[in-house]
Motif scaffolding. Sequence first.
Motif, PDB file in Angstrom:
ATOM      1  N   THR A  56       0.826  -1.200   0.000  1.00 40.08           N
ATOM      2  CA  THR A  56       0.000   0.000   0.000  1.00 40.08           C
ATOM      3  C   THR A  56       0.862   1.252   0.000  1.00 40.08           C
ATOM      4  O   THR A  56       2.097   1.201   0.145  1.00 40.08           O
ATOM      5  CB  THR A  56      -0.921   0.036   1.230  1.00 40.08           C
ATOM      6  OG1 THR A  56      -0.132   0.348   2.391  1.00 40.08           O
ATOM      7  CG2 THR A  56      -1.627  -1.303   1.425  1.00 40.08           C
ATOM      8  N   LEU A  57       0.203   2.374  -0.132  1.00 39.71           N
ATOM      9  CA  LEU A  57       0.848   3.684  -0.142  1.00 39.71           C
ATOM     10  C   LEU A  57       0.756   4.359   1.228  1.00 39.71           C
ATOM     11  O   LEU A  57       1.073   5.547   1.361  1.00 39.71           O
ATOM     12  CB  LEU A  57       0.179   4.553  -1.215  1.00 39.71           C
ATOM     13  CG  LEU A  57       0.949   5.721  -1.833  1.00 39.71           C
ATOM     14  CD1 LEU A  57       2.237   5.251  -2.495  1.00 39.71           C
ATOM     15  CD2 LEU A  57       0.067   6.462  -2.833  1.00 39.71           C
ATOM     16  N   ALA A  58       0.366   3.615   2.256  1.00 39.11           N
ATOM     17  CA  ALA A  58       0.104   4.217   3.567  1.00 39.11           C
ATOM     18  C   ALA A  58       1.332   4.925   4.140  1.00 39.11           C
ATOM     19  O   ALA A  58       1.222   6.051   4.670  1.00 39.11           O
ATOM     20  CB  ALA A  58      -0.394   3.148   4.536  1.00 39.11           C
ATOM     21  N   GLU A  59       2.504   4.274   4.067  1.00 41.84           N
ATOM     22  CA  GLU A  59       3.713   4.884   4.626  1.00 41.84           C
ATOM     23  C   GLU A  59       4.072   6.161   3.875  1.00 41.84           C
ATOM     24  O   GLU A  59       4.402   7.190   4.487  1.00 41.84           O
ATOM     25  CB  GLU A  59       4.882   3.898   4.584  1.00 41.84           C
ATOM     26  CG  GLU A  59       4.733   2.707   5.509  1.00 41.84           C
ATOM     27  CD  GLU A  59       4.796   3.103   6.974  1.00 41.84           C
ATOM     28  OE1 GLU A  59       5.453   4.131   7.307  1.00 41.84           O
ATOM     29  OE2 GLU A  59       4.189   2.389   7.794  1.00 41.84           O
ATOM     30  N   ILE A  99      -1.062   7.465  -7.646  1.00 41.25           N
ATOM     31  CA  ILE A  99      -0.009   6.562  -8.087  1.00 41.25           C
ATOM     32  C   ILE A  99      -0.312   5.121  -7.684  1.00 41.25           C
ATOM     33  O   ILE A  99       0.133   4.171  -8.330  1.00 41.25           O
ATOM     34  CB  ILE A  99       1.359   7.007  -7.527  1.00 41.25           C
ATOM     35  CG1 ILE A  99       2.511   6.283  -8.240  1.00 41.25           C
ATOM     36  CG2 ILE A  99       1.436   6.780  -6.033  1.00 41.25           C
ATOM     37  CD1 ILE A  99       2.644   6.614  -9.689  1.00 41.25           C
ATOM     38  N   SER A 100      -1.104   4.952  -6.631  1.00 47.01           N
ATOM     39  CA  SER A 100      -1.440   3.609  -6.171  1.00 47.01           C
ATOM     40  C   SER A 100      -2.203   2.834  -7.242  1.00 47.01           C
ATOM     41  O   SER A 100      -1.918   1.660  -7.496  1.00 47.01           O
ATOM     42  CB  SER A 100      -2.254   3.683  -4.881  1.00 47.01           C
ATOM     43  OG  SER A 100      -2.522   2.398  -4.374  1.00 47.01           O
ATOM     44  N   SER A 101      -3.168   3.480  -7.878  1.00 47.43           N
ATOM     45  CA  SER A 101      -3.919   2.802  -8.934  1.00 47.43           C
ATOM     46  C   SER A 101      -3.105   2.692 -10.216  1.00 47.43           C
ATOM     47  O   SER A 101      -3.218   1.710 -10.958  1.00 47.43           O
ATOM     48  CB  SER A 101      -5.237   3.535  -9.204  1.00 47.43           C
ATOM     49  OG  SER A 101      -5.003   4.871  -9.589  1.00 47.43           O
ATOM     50  N   LEU A 102      -2.258   3.686 -10.489  1.00 44.85           N
ATOM     51  CA  LEU A 102      -1.419   3.626 -11.688  1.00 44.85           C
ATOM     52  C   LEU A 102      -0.443   2.452 -11.619  1.00 44.85           C
ATOM     53  O   LEU A 102      -0.087   1.881 -12.648  1.00 44.85           O
ATOM     54  CB  LEU A 102      -0.641   4.930 -11.862  1.00 44.85           C
ATOM     55  CG  LEU A 102      -1.456   6.159 -12.236  1.00 44.85           C
ATOM     56  CD1 LEU A 102      -0.582   7.411 -12.222  1.00 44.85           C
ATOM     57  CD2 LEU A 102      -2.092   5.985 -13.615  1.00 44.85           C
ATOM     58  N   LEU A 103      -0.016   2.104 -10.413  1.00 44.81           N
ATOM     59  CA  LEU A 103       0.921   0.994 -10.238  1.00 44.81           C
ATOM     60  C   LEU A 103       0.213  -0.253  -9.718  1.00 44.81           C
ATOM     61  O   LEU A 103       0.811  -1.084  -9.028  1.00 44.81           O
ATOM     62  CB  LEU A 103       2.044   1.401  -9.286  1.00 44.81           C
ATOM     63  CG  LEU A 103       2.999   2.473  -9.808  1.00 44.81           C
ATOM     64  CD1 LEU A 103       4.095   2.764  -8.799  1.00 44.81           C
ATOM     65  CD2 LEU A 103       3.604   2.069 -11.150  1.00 44.81           C
ATOM     66  N   LYS A 123       6.352   0.384 -16.553  1.00 46.34           N
ATOM     67  CA  LYS A 123       5.309   1.178 -15.905  1.00 46.34           C
ATOM     68  C   LYS A 123       5.886   1.913 -14.701  1.00 46.34           C
ATOM     69  O   LYS A 123       5.593   3.093 -14.472  1.00 46.34           O
ATOM     70  CB  LYS A 123       4.151   0.266 -15.475  1.00 46.34           C
ATOM     71  CG  LYS A 123       2.971   1.021 -14.873  1.00 46.34           C
ATOM     72  CD  LYS A 123       1.908   0.074 -14.341  1.00 46.34           C
ATOM     73  CE  LYS A 123       1.198  -0.672 -15.441  1.00 46.34           C
ATOM     74  NZ  LYS A 123      -0.001  -1.395 -14.919  1.00 46.34           N
ATOM     75  N   ILE A 124       6.737   1.232 -13.927  1.00 45.66           N
ATOM     76  CA  ILE A 124       7.376   1.876 -12.773  1.00 45.66           C
ATOM     77  C   ILE A 124       8.290   3.007 -13.232  1.00 45.66           C
ATOM     78  O   ILE A 124       8.274   4.111 -12.682  1.00 45.66           O
ATOM     79  CB  ILE A 124       8.159   0.832 -11.956  1.00 45.66           C
ATOM     80  CG1 ILE A 124       7.201  -0.182 -11.324  1.00 45.66           C
ATOM     81  CG2 ILE A 124       9.004   1.507 -10.880  1.00 45.66           C
ATOM     82  CD1 ILE A 124       7.891  -1.415 -10.766  1.00 45.66           C
TER      83      ILE A 124
END
Length: 268
Positions: A56-59, A99-103, A123-124
């Motif tokens: 996840t992108l939480a951090e 960016i979370s959905s893009l990756l 993609k990254i």
Amino acid sequence: GPRAPGEALLPARSARQGIPAAGTFRSLTPQRHLLGAGITPAPLSFMARHSLPQPTLAEELSLWTDGYQIVAGLDEAGRGAWAGPVVAAAVALPADPAISSLLSGVADSKLLSPAQRAALYPKIITCAAGVGVGVVPATRIDAIGILPATREAMIAALASLPAPPHFLLLDYVRLAGVPLPQRAFVKGDSRVLSIAAASIVAKVTRDRLMVELAGSYPLYGFDRHKGYGTADHQAALARYGPCLEHRLSFQPVRGLQPALLTIEERLS
């Protein structure tokens, strides 16, 4: 608090320019590895059919909220291999929740197939705010040990980022010599998106380097096992002895008679 963007990272000037410090490591930009892999990207439908741990992108979101604009995730590939370099990657994602959905599909590289990693890699590179790669060769690993060599590769990866990061997120390993705030996570590549992205960049980069080495050392099958301890690799070691790319400090390579004949002599 966050470091000013102009502040330098360790190591100093030579590593930031991609010049090996005393021949120990080199920094690479990942664009070198975008082409020529000979792999056709596969669709990522596997991710929808199988339940993989989703980082996840939480951090990153928490740190961006706290004012750390550039947050870099780091990971390595090749620590346990018998041959070839250890490779580290640093990935800084743009400070945007989208960016979370893009990756989508990015996960721990060890849980992905080569085709999936190949599809996610560009993609990254495209979506990231910055990507850096560091490579430390087998000779340096033998000289200082695998953990210090891994840290050197990570420092080289940081040094090759387009802008110095303000905070580091790492998988297990901490970089005590780098004066930046940082957090290390158990299974960080399964939990933190930027670390997972770095794990893919490091793995794809190293695999492509091992394919290149297979051209110079065709007797060992580096293109198949990437230097890891397979039965085929062990059989080749027993028959031919280690080459210059083998880690002579690692078991079962240690104690074997180094190769004395050139490849041309052996194939003749």
